[in-house]
Enzyme design. Structure first.
Site, PDB file in Angstrom:
ATOM      1  N   HIS A  94       5.412   6.110  11.481  1.00  0.00           N
ATOM      2  CA  HIS A  94       4.890   5.981  10.111  1.00  0.00           C
ATOM      3  C   HIS A  94       3.950   7.172   9.909  1.00  0.00           C
ATOM      4  O   HIS A  94       2.732   7.023   9.871  1.00  0.00           O
ATOM      5  CB  HIS A  94       4.161   4.644   9.985  1.00  0.00           C
ATOM      6  CG  HIS A  94       3.851   4.206   8.579  1.00  0.00           C
ATOM      7  ND1 HIS A  94       3.964   5.048   7.485  1.00  0.00           N
ATOM      8  CD2 HIS A  94       3.423   3.018   8.091  1.00  0.00           C
ATOM      9  CE1 HIS A  94       3.617   4.369   6.402  1.00  0.00           C
ATOM     10  NE2 HIS A  94       3.279   3.142   6.738  1.00  0.00           N
ATOM     11  N   ARG A 150       0.800  -1.218   0.000  1.00  0.00           N
ATOM     12  CA  ARG A 150       0.000   0.000   0.000  1.00  0.00           C
ATOM     13  C   ARG A 150       0.837   1.275   0.000  1.00  0.00           C
ATOM     14  O   ARG A 150       0.592   2.195  -0.772  1.00  0.00           O
ATOM     15  CB  ARG A 150      -0.906   0.059   1.231  1.00  0.00           C
ATOM     16  CG  ARG A 150      -2.246  -0.569   1.047  1.00  0.00           C
ATOM     17  CD  ARG A 150      -2.685  -1.128   2.381  1.00  0.00           C
ATOM     18  NE  ARG A 150      -1.760  -2.180   2.753  1.00  0.00           N
ATOM     19  CZ  ARG A 150      -1.917  -3.445   2.408  1.00  0.00           C
ATOM     20  NH1 ARG A 150      -2.977  -3.822   1.758  1.00  0.00           N
ATOM     21  NH2 ARG A 150      -1.023  -4.363   2.710  1.00  0.00           N
ATOM     22  N   THR A 151       1.815   1.331   0.914  1.00  0.00           N
ATOM     23  CA  THR A 151       2.543   2.601   1.052  1.00  0.00           C
ATOM     24  C   THR A 151       3.299   2.906  -0.230  1.00  0.00           C
ATOM     25  O   THR A 151       3.237   4.027  -0.741  1.00  0.00           O
ATOM     26  CB  THR A 151       3.486   2.541   2.269  1.00  0.00           C
ATOM     27  OG1 THR A 151       2.718   2.163   3.410  1.00  0.00           O
ATOM     28  CG2 THR A 151       4.130   3.896   2.533  1.00  0.00           C
ATOM     29  N   ARG A 157      11.475   3.800   3.348  1.00  0.00           N
ATOM     30  CA  ARG A 157      11.077   2.835   4.381  1.00  0.00           C
ATOM     31  C   ARG A 157      12.308   1.997   4.720  1.00  0.00           C
ATOM     32  O   ARG A 157      12.989   1.494   3.822  1.00  0.00           O
ATOM     33  CB  ARG A 157       9.956   1.918   3.895  1.00  0.00           C
ATOM     34  CG  ARG A 157       9.698   0.780   4.867  1.00  0.00           C
ATOM     35  CD  ARG A 157       8.465  -0.003   4.561  1.00  0.00           C
ATOM     36  NE  ARG A 157       7.269   0.747   4.892  1.00  0.00           N
ATOM     37  CZ  ARG A 157       6.040   0.229   4.837  1.00  0.00           C
ATOM     38  NH1 ARG A 157       5.857  -1.021   4.471  1.00  0.00           N
ATOM     39  NH2 ARG A 157       4.999   0.965   5.164  1.00  0.00           N
ATOM     40  N   LYS A 197      25.417  -4.240  -1.998  1.00  0.00           N
ATOM     41  CA  LYS A 197      26.886  -4.265  -2.060  1.00  0.00           C
ATOM     42  C   LYS A 197      27.491  -3.632  -0.818  1.00  0.00           C
ATOM     43  O   LYS A 197      28.705  -3.529  -0.699  1.00  0.00           O
ATOM     44  CB  LYS A 197      27.381  -3.496  -3.294  1.00  0.00           C
ATOM     45  CG  LYS A 197      26.859  -4.026  -4.617  1.00  0.00           C
ATOM     46  CD  LYS A 197      27.436  -3.183  -5.764  1.00  0.00           C
ATOM     47  CE  LYS A 197      26.763  -3.511  -7.073  1.00  0.00           C
ATOM     48  NZ  LYS A 197      27.055  -2.507  -8.108  1.00  0.00           N
TER      49      LYS A 197
HETATM   50  C1  NCD Z   1       1.855  -0.881   8.211  1.00  0.00           C
HETATM   51  C2  NCD Z   1       3.358  -0.714   8.341  1.00  0.00           C
HETATM   52  O1  NCD Z   1       4.108  -0.975   7.395  1.00  0.00           O
HETATM   53  O2  NCD Z   1       3.748  -0.298   9.426  1.00  0.00           O
HETATM   54  N1  NCD Z   1       1.452  -1.096   6.881  1.00  0.00           N
HETATM   55  C3  NCD Z   1       1.207  -0.001   6.085  1.00  0.00           C
HETATM   56  O3  NCD Z   1       2.078   0.791   5.819  1.00  0.00           O
HETATM   57  N2  NCD Z   1      -0.052   0.180   5.681  1.00  0.00           N
HETATM   58  C4  NCD Z   1       1.273  -1.855   9.141  1.00  0.00           C
HETATM   59  C5  NCD Z   1       1.789  -3.269   9.111  1.00  0.00           C
HETATM   60  O4  NCD Z   1       2.652  -3.624   8.313  1.00  0.00           O
HETATM   61  O5  NCD Z   1       1.300  -4.049   9.926  1.00  0.00           O
END
Ligand code: NCD
Length: 317
Positions: free
Chosen positions: A144, A65-66, A116, A95
């Site tokens: 997040h 999703r993100t 991320r 590397k």
């Molecule tokens: C969340 C995350 O990555 O922290 N997912 C997301 O970004 N929608 C929640 C999760 O992974 O449980």
């Protein structure tokens, strides 16, 4: 620089690292911008205000999703994306390149970077190395922020208000970074929070104290039944398998909470169920048809919020 609203354009050039950086007025402004993005997508599918702008999306942890919503957001604004997603194993990171070097390289190509990474604080480290805005898309069990913004936007959109609400967060409150960011954001409003978790997955004490110090009424319990008939928002989360060293312990905890149609019968008619997703059993699929199941609408809001943020940090509204 002034925005369309005539206000100083406070978002231009900003990193988005933690929700702590926003005050209530700025949040209201982000939500106004988000409403405008939603209108644009509904009416025309998108716009070209970020034409010839490039986003580097660097994902060192899995994401559906993100990453997809940042890519969709950038493309609906007319921009383009360098996706280094799931494929970090094919990049120079494998590397042994340092994070600052990777960031200093990507900013030669891109106007904004989304990151991320499994380590808490990695987004700040990247932002220090970068001269372009860095947006934190999850730093380990830290924060997040863009997820919490879309969560807050969803609550406000679904229920029409934030003040006065009773919100329960359920599941892995210890490692769930979305819970950490959302708790901090909600502390800026007049809400009541219930934290529902097994003992070992309780919310970290510093976050609990932050909420208390902000004057919120907070309670803890391990039972969903204690809260389900009272809450306006039930925010479910996945047990964060990747943060466990002892997988046996994960196996014991993962099925702790499951929302079923039977349980939903005890919930109020006007409440909503949310989940940042992915779910791995916390909400039975039979709940999906319940109008109170807001988690897929929540997903869509993520794209609108990220459009508002990308345009904002790049000086467009
Ligand atoms: C969340 C995350 O990555 O922290 N997912 C997301 O970004 N929608 C929640 C999760 O992974 O449980």
């Amino acid at each position: 620089m002034s925005g369309a609203s005539g206000k100083p354009d406070w978002l231009v050039g900003q990193d988005i690292l933690t929700v702590k950086q926003f005050d209530a007025e700025q949040l209201a402004d982000i939500f106004e911008r988000t409403d405008r993005m939603r209108d644009i997508v509904r009416q025309r599918g998108g716009t070209d205000i970020l034409a010839r702008r490039v986003l580097a999306a660097l994902f060192y942890e899995p994401s559906t999703r993100t990453s997809a919503s940042f890519i969709a957001a950038m493309e609906r604004l007319g921009g383009s994306v360098i996706p280094i997603t799931q494929g970090v194993q094919f990049s120079s990171v494998s590397k042994g390149e340092s994070l600052p070097d990777t960031i200093r390289t990507l900013e030669q190509y891109a106007d904004v970077i989304v990151l991320r990474h499994p380590l808490v604080g990695s987004a700040s480290e990247a932002a220090e190395a970068a001269s372009v805005p860095v947006l934190n898309a999850g730093d380990g069990a830290g924060e997040h922020p863009t997820q919490a913004l879309l969560d807050l936007y969803t609550i406000r959109d679904e229920l029409g208000r934030l003040d006065g609400l009773k919100i329960a967060m359920v599941g892995d409150l210890r490692f769930g970074r979305t819970v950490h960011s959302l708790t901090r954001l909600l502390s800026k409003y007049d809400v009541e929070l219930s934290f529902v978790s097994p003992e070992i997955l309780r919310l970290p004490l510093d976050l609990m104290n932050e909420a208390r110090d902000a004057g919120l009424k907070v309670r803890e319990t391990y039972s969903v039944a204690d809260v389900i008939d009272q809450v306006d928002v039930l925010y479910m989360t996945r047990v964060q398998k990747e943060r466990f060293t002892d997988l046996e312990q994960y196996e014991e905890l993962k099925g702790f909470y499951v929302i079923t149609p039977e349980l939903m019968r005890q919930a109020r008619r006007d409440m909503i169920v949310m989940h940042p997703l992915p779910r791995v059993g916390e909400i039975a699929p039979e709940v999906d048809d319940d109008p109170r199941a807001a988690y897929f609408r929540q997903v869509k809001n993520g794209m609108y919020v990220r459009m508002a943020l990308l345009a904002g940090v790049l000086g467009k509204e």
